[in-house]
Design a protein around this motif. Structure first.
Motif, PDB file in Angstrom:
ATOM      1  N   GLY A  16       0.801  -1.210   0.000  1.00 42.06           N
ATOM      2  CA  GLY A  16       0.000   0.000   0.000  1.00 42.06           C
ATOM      3  C   GLY A  16       0.836   1.263   0.000  1.00 42.06           C
ATOM      4  O   GLY A  16       2.074   1.224   0.057  1.00 42.06           O
ATOM      5  N   ASN A  17       0.128   2.383  -0.046  1.00 39.72           N
ATOM      6  CA  ASN A  17       0.814   3.682  -0.125  1.00 39.72           C
ATOM      7  C   ASN A  17       1.121   4.272   1.249  1.00 39.72           C
ATOM      8  O   ASN A  17       1.677   5.362   1.345  1.00 39.72           O
ATOM      9  CB  ASN A  17      -0.027   4.673  -0.930  1.00 39.72           C
ATOM     10  CG  ASN A  17      -1.319   5.040  -0.218  1.00 39.72           C
ATOM     11  OD1 ASN A  17      -1.849   4.248   0.567  1.00 39.72           O
ATOM     12  ND2 ASN A  17      -1.836   6.237  -0.496  1.00 39.72           N
ATOM     13  N   GLY A  18       0.740   3.554   2.315  1.00 39.31           N
ATOM     14  CA  GLY A  18       1.074   4.016   3.663  1.00 39.31           C
ATOM     15  C   GLY A  18       0.014   4.847   4.343  1.00 39.31           C
ATOM     16  O   GLY A  18       0.186   5.221   5.499  1.00 39.31           O
ATOM     17  N   THR A  19      -1.077   5.156   3.654  1.00 40.41           N
ATOM     18  CA  THR A  19      -2.155   5.925   4.281  1.00 40.41           C
ATOM     19  C   THR A  19      -3.119   4.972   4.982  1.00 40.41           C
ATOM     20  O   THR A  19      -3.049   3.755   4.836  1.00 40.41           O
ATOM     21  CB  THR A  19      -2.922   6.747   3.242  1.00 40.41           C
ATOM     22  OG1 THR A  19      -3.524   5.849   2.291  1.00 40.41           O
ATOM     23  CG2 THR A  19      -2.003   7.709   2.519  1.00 40.41           C
ATOM     24  N   THR A  20      -4.041   5.549   5.768  1.00 40.11           N
ATOM     25  CA  THR A  20      -5.069   4.761   6.440  1.00 40.11           C
ATOM     26  C   THR A  20      -6.440   5.310   6.078  1.00 40.11           C
ATOM     27  O   THR A  20      -6.723   6.470   6.403  1.00 40.11           O
ATOM     28  CB  THR A  20      -4.885   4.804   7.970  1.00 40.11           C
ATOM     29  OG1 THR A  20      -3.575   4.331   8.289  1.00 40.11           O
ATOM     30  CG2 THR A  20      -5.901   3.923   8.671  1.00 40.11           C
ATOM     31  N   PRO A  21      -7.281   4.507   5.393  1.00 37.95           N
ATOM     32  CA  PRO A  21      -6.980   3.192   4.829  1.00 37.95           C
ATOM     33  C   PRO A  21      -6.039   3.322   3.639  1.00 37.95           C
ATOM     34  O   PRO A  21      -5.923   4.399   3.036  1.00 37.95           O
ATOM     35  CB  PRO A  21      -8.359   2.675   4.406  1.00 37.95           C
ATOM     36  CG  PRO A  21      -9.138   3.918   4.098  1.00 37.95           C
ATOM     37  CD  PRO A  21      -8.666   4.942   5.085  1.00 37.95           C
ATOM     38  N   PRO A  22      -5.370   2.216   3.271  1.00 37.95           N
ATOM     39  CA  PRO A  22      -4.362   2.330   2.215  1.00 37.95           C
ATOM     40  C   PRO A  22      -4.951   2.317   0.809  1.00 37.95           C
ATOM     41  O   PRO A  22      -5.992   1.725   0.558  1.00 37.95           O
ATOM     42  CB  PRO A  22      -3.503   1.081   2.433  1.00 37.95           C
ATOM     43  CG  PRO A  22      -4.462   0.083   3.017  1.00 37.95           C
ATOM     44  CD  PRO A  22      -5.409   0.880   3.881  1.00 37.95           C
ATOM     45  N   ASP A  23      -4.263   3.014  -0.083  1.00 36.79           N
ATOM     46  CA  ASP A  23      -4.460   2.808  -1.518  1.00 36.79           C
ATOM     47  C   ASP A  23      -3.454   1.750  -1.950  1.00 36.79           C
ATOM     48  O   ASP A  23      -2.314   1.735  -1.469  1.00 36.79           O
ATOM     49  CB  ASP A  23      -4.193   4.089  -2.308  1.00 36.79           C
ATOM     50  CG  ASP A  23      -5.201   5.185  -2.038  1.00 36.79           C
ATOM     51  OD1 ASP A  23      -6.322   4.858  -1.596  1.00 36.79           O
ATOM     52  OD2 ASP A  23      -4.868   6.361  -2.255  1.00 36.79           O
ATOM     53  N   LEU A  24      -3.845   0.875  -2.854  1.00 35.39           N
ATOM     54  CA  LEU A  24      -2.934  -0.154  -3.346  1.00 35.39           C
ATOM     55  C   LEU A  24      -1.887   0.442  -4.276  1.00 35.39           C
ATOM     56  O   LEU A  24      -2.173   1.358  -5.060  1.00 35.39           O
ATOM     57  CB  LEU A  24      -3.710  -1.242  -4.086  1.00 35.39           C
ATOM     58  CG  LEU A  24      -4.547  -2.176  -3.205  1.00 35.39           C
ATOM     59  CD1 LEU A  24      -5.408  -3.079  -4.072  1.00 35.39           C
ATOM     60  CD2 LEU A  24      -3.640  -3.016  -2.309  1.00 35.39           C
ATOM     61  N   VAL A  25      -0.670  -0.078  -4.184  1.00 34.70           N
ATOM     62  CA  VAL A  25       0.370   0.261  -5.153  1.00 34.70           C
ATOM     63  C   VAL A  25       0.892  -0.987  -5.863  1.00 34.70           C
ATOM     64  O   VAL A  25       1.476  -0.890  -6.935  1.00 34.70           O
ATOM     65  CB  VAL A  25       1.557   1.018  -4.508  1.00 34.70           C
ATOM     66  CG1 VAL A  25       1.081   2.350  -3.936  1.00 34.70           C
ATOM     67  CG2 VAL A  25       2.245   0.194  -3.435  1.00 34.70           C
ATOM     68  N   PRO A  55       6.572   8.642   2.684  1.00 32.82           N
ATOM     69  CA  PRO A  55       8.005   8.329   2.719  1.00 32.82           C
ATOM     70  C   PRO A  55       8.305   7.008   3.433  1.00 32.82           C
ATOM     71  O   PRO A  55       9.182   6.252   3.000  1.00 32.82           O
ATOM     72  CB  PRO A  55       8.612   9.513   3.461  1.00 32.82           C
ATOM     73  CG  PRO A  55       7.669  10.652   3.188  1.00 32.82           C
ATOM     74  CD  PRO A  55       6.310  10.029   3.160  1.00 32.82           C
ATOM     75  N   PHE A  56       7.577   6.719   4.516  1.00 33.20           N
ATOM     76  CA  PHE A  56       7.816   5.470   5.234  1.00 33.20           C
ATOM     77  C   PHE A  56       7.516   4.264   4.352  1.00 33.20           C
ATOM     78  O   PHE A  56       8.304   3.311   4.270  1.00 33.20           O
ATOM     79  CB  PHE A  56       6.966   5.399   6.507  1.00 33.20           C
ATOM     80  CG  PHE A  56       7.089   4.086   7.228  1.00 33.20           C
ATOM     81  CD1 PHE A  56       8.186   3.826   8.039  1.00 33.20           C
ATOM     82  CD2 PHE A  56       6.121   3.098   7.078  1.00 33.20           C
ATOM     83  CE1 PHE A  56       8.311   2.611   8.700  1.00 33.20           C
ATOM     84  CE2 PHE A  56       6.236   1.878   7.729  1.00 33.20           C
ATOM     85  CZ  PHE A  56       7.339   1.632   8.540  1.00 33.20           C
ATOM     86  N   ALA A  57       6.356   4.271   3.676  1.00 35.29           N
ATOM     87  CA  ALA A  57       5.995   3.149   2.812  1.00 35.29           C
ATOM     88  C   ALA A  57       6.995   2.984   1.676  1.00 35.29           C
ATOM     89  O   ALA A  57       7.376   1.874   1.325  1.00 35.29           O
ATOM     90  CB  ALA A  57       4.582   3.350   2.252  1.00 35.29           C
ATOM     91  N   ALA A  58       7.435   4.086   1.112  1.00 39.38           N
ATOM     92  CA  ALA A  58       8.411   4.023   0.021  1.00 39.38           C
ATOM     93  C   ALA A  58       9.725   3.393   0.489  1.00 39.38           C
ATOM     94  O   ALA A  58      10.367   2.647  -0.259  1.00 39.38           O
ATOM     95  CB  ALA A  58       8.664   5.412  -0.544  1.00 39.38           C
ATOM     96  N   ARG A  59      10.112   3.692   1.731  1.00 38.70           N
ATOM     97  CA  ARG A  59      11.338   3.082   2.253  1.00 38.70           C
ATOM     98  C   ARG A  59      11.174   1.572   2.444  1.00 38.70           C
ATOM     99  O   ARG A  59      12.125   0.811   2.271  1.00 38.70           O
ATOM    100  CB  ARG A  59      11.727   3.729   3.595  1.00 38.70           C
ATOM    101  CG  ARG A  59      12.327   5.114   3.460  1.00 38.70           C
ATOM    102  CD  ARG A  59      13.013   5.558   4.745  1.00 38.70           C
ATOM    103  NE  ARG A  59      12.085   5.632   5.880  1.00 38.70           N
ATOM    104  CZ  ARG A  59      11.375   6.703   6.178  1.00 38.70           C
ATOM    105  NH1 ARG A  59      11.457   7.800   5.420  1.00 38.70           N
ATOM    106  NH2 ARG A  59      10.566   6.704   7.223  1.00 38.70           N
ATOM    107  N   VAL A  60       9.963   1.126   2.789  1.00 40.58           N
ATOM    108  CA  VAL A  60       9.729  -0.299   3.026  1.00 40.58           C
ATOM    109  C   VAL A  60       9.768  -1.088   1.718  1.00 40.58           C
ATOM    110  O   VAL A  60      10.497  -2.075   1.596  1.00 40.58           O
ATOM    111  CB  VAL A  60       8.383  -0.517   3.752  1.00 40.58           C
ATOM    112  CG1 VAL A  60       8.030  -1.994   3.808  1.00 40.58           C
ATOM    113  CG2 VAL A  60       8.445   0.061   5.161  1.00 40.58           C
ATOM    114  N   HIS A  61       8.964  -0.669   0.740  1.00 44.08           N
ATOM    115  CA  HIS A  61       8.863  -1.481  -0.480  1.00 44.08           C
ATOM    116  C   HIS A  61       9.589  -0.886  -1.682  1.00 44.08           C
ATOM    117  O   HIS A  61       9.713  -1.541  -2.722  1.00 44.08           O
ATOM    118  CB  HIS A  61       7.407  -1.782  -0.843  1.00 44.08           C
ATOM    119  CG  HIS A  61       6.486  -0.595  -0.866  1.00 44.08           C
ATOM    120  ND1 HIS A  61       6.723   0.537  -1.602  1.00 44.08           N
ATOM    121  CD2 HIS A  61       5.296  -0.402  -0.236  1.00 44.08           C
ATOM    122  CE1 HIS A  61       5.727   1.377  -1.443  1.00 44.08           C
ATOM    123  NE2 HIS A  61       4.845   0.847  -0.607  1.00 44.08           N
TER     124      HIS A  61
END
Length: 201
Positions: A16-25, A55-61
């Motif tokens: 996901g994009n890291g938001t709540t709820p997430p958008d799929l990436v 930024p957090f989600a981008a660092r993860v995936h």
């Protein structure tokens, strides 16, 4: 375990994009047939989220807004995803998360059932200090020599790793029904119905 007796099943993973709820990436769906992951018929999609990747989600995936800028929107690929998943069981690690996100994005879809490798691992290996995917891969060490090159925390890799984990854990059960009883979280599709007491009026 007679793997040929399994109904159609796909191991899924979403990012996901890291938001709540997430958008799929990213979405990956990997069929398991005759006791093996079938990468020849797997589905994998990148999709541009409506809201930016944090930024957090981008660092993860590793999937940045720049990388996803030219990816199709969800409405362009949702039909393909639905078609691949339609009528099948799904399996995921910590499955209620993937199930909830997919259901939010595919409101007309309902899987035949949901297997959870986290729940299954607790049944097969009680007492482990951790049941994260990384911890179980370290403990069980399934064969990941053919895993996608994308690496950990990408949907294709995590789906493949979860599929291999599922197959190792499933070998501890004699029948599909026993596997279902151990692996389907209560309240999710496919959970066994509680037995009724015939002595009660």
């Amino acid at each position: 375990m007679n793997f040929s007796s399994w109904p159609p099943l796909l191991v899924v993973d979403v990012e996901g994009n890291g938001t709540t709820p997430p958008d799929l990436v990213e979405v990956a769906a990997l069929p398991v047939r005759d006791g093996r992951p079938d990468t020849t018929t797997a589905g994998a999609w990148l999709t541009r989220p409506k809201r930016p990747v944090t930024p957090f989600a981008a660092r993860v995936h590793g999937l940045t807004n720049e990388r996803l800028a030219t990816a199709p929107g969800w409405e362009e690929i949702s039909g393909q995803v639905h078609a691949l998943l339609d009528g099948a069981w799904i399996c995921a690690h910590h499955a209620h998360v993937d199930y909830r996100v997919l259901r939010a994005h595919l409101p007309q879809w309902q899987p035949a059932g949901v297997l959870d490798t986290l729940r299954l691992a607790k049944a097969v290996h009680p007492g482990l200090p951790k049941y994260s995917l990384d911890a179980l891969l370290d403990h069980i060490r399934p064969d990941l020599t053919q895993a996608p090159a994308a690496g950990r925390h990408r949907a294709t890799y995590d789906a493949y790793a979860t599929a291999q984990l599922l197959l190792v854990l499933a070998a501890h059960f004699d029948t599909w029904d026993q596997l279902v009883a151990a692996a389907v979280p209560p309240g999710l599709p496919g959970a066994p119905e509680p037995e009724t007491d015939p002595t009660l009026w």
